[in-house]
Design an enzyme around this catalytic site. Structure first.
Site, PDB file in Angstrom:
ATOM      1  N   SER A 137       7.519   3.595   2.974  1.00  0.00           N
ATOM      2  CA  SER A 137       6.759   2.405   3.357  1.00  0.00           C
ATOM      3  C   SER A 137       7.267   1.940   4.705  1.00  0.00           C
ATOM      4  CB  SER A 137       6.961   1.282   2.327  1.00  0.00           C
ATOM      5  OG  SER A 137       6.476   0.045   2.801  1.00  0.00           O
ATOM      6  N   TYR A 150      12.648  -4.936  -2.352  1.00  0.00           N
ATOM      7  CA  TYR A 150      11.769  -3.770  -2.162  1.00  0.00           C
ATOM      8  C   TYR A 150      12.109  -3.076  -0.847  1.00  0.00           C
ATOM      9  CZ  TYR A 150       7.399  -1.173  -1.429  1.00  0.00           C
ATOM     10  OH  TYR A 150       6.460  -0.193  -1.186  1.00  0.00           O
TER      11      TYR A 150
END
Length: 275
Positions: A137, A150
């Protein structure tokens, strides 16, 4: 000369992007093992992709289950030549507001799961070669307010991937590649569920990617392995510039978050009108 495709494993392939990546690999001629912690979702995906597609319920946090998936595809296909670490978990909010088990879940699935899959794949690919592709990501490349844990898990995944690739090369192992694909926000069910979540605003501040765009990026990396690929490329340049000038980047974050909130509100309004 490039060999014909052999066995491939895709984790977190029960739905969303993972399912589409499994379909991509089936189309490229791989014998695919679809895995997901939701065993029924893995079975449904595999059944929909064709009679030769295998499936298994796999918790990527459990190295025994990961190793079993590796051994199964190697036995069924003759060899393992591709492993896609796609399984991921996202929970939003400041770290101090998240329950300890939620923080642990993100770190273990996103980071430890990548470690387990990568190590398992390397053991099968040594001597025969292969490619490990980690779906990470942009959160692995830059600060992300509202997604601190995250982001930590994704930073860990990239750090591990690049360091392991360096270890392979230092050990003289050139036949195994490791690539990280780092997409911006993807319009998947996971992101759709966060339309009304202010802590997810930064994910909406750039170009919301259709899953097909990420699949296309993965296809290009499969053809030409690269250590890190940001999608879209301009967002990768943007976040790396912010990382090079962290004080400037932190000052610019409120503007990006505000833009993301505006996008969220517009999309919520559009969704309400359709409803």
């Amino acid at each position: 000369m490039r060999r014909s495709p052999a066995g491939a494993v895709v984790t977190g392939a029960g739905r969303g992007l993972g399912r589409m990546l499994a379909a991509l690999l089936v189309g490229r001629g791989h014998r695919v093992l679809v895995t997901d912690i939701d065993e029924e979702a893995a079975r449904t995906t595999a059944t929909g992709l064709g009679p030769d597609v295998l499936w298994a319920g796999v918790d990527v946090r459990d190295e025994t289950q990961v190793d079993a998936a590796r051994d199964r595809i190697a036995a069924e296909a003759g060899r393992l030549d591709l492993w896609v670490n796609n399984a991921g978990v996202l929970a939003t909010g400041p770290a101090w507001e998240q329950a300890p088990d939620v923080r642990r879940l993100m770190l273990e699935v996103n980071a430890l799961g990548t470690v387990n899959g990568t190590v398992a794949a390397i053991e099968a690919m040594r001597g025969t070669g292969g490619h490990i592709l980690n779906v990470v990501s942009l959160a692995g490349l830059t600060p992300v307010p509202g997604e601190a844990v995250y982001a930590a898990s994704k930073h860990a995944a990239i750090g591990f991937s690049l360091s392991t690739l360096a270890d392979l090369r230092l050990a003289g192992i050139k036949e195994i590649d490791i690539s990280c694909v780092c997409p911006d926000g993807i319009w998947t069910p996971m992101l759709h569920d966060r339309l009304d979540d202010p802590a997810s605003a930064l994910s909406f501040s750039g170009k919301l990617l259709e899953p097909e765009e990420v699949v296309d990026a993965v296809g290009k990396v499969l053809d030409r392995p690269r250590p890190v690929t940001a999608t879209p490329a301009w967002r990768g340049l943007q976040v790396r510039l912010a990382d090079a000038l962290p004080s400037f980047g932190l000052r610019a974050l409120p503007l990006a978050v505000a833009r993301g909130r505006r996008v969220q509100r517009k999309m919520l309004a559009k969704s309400a009108r359709r409803g």
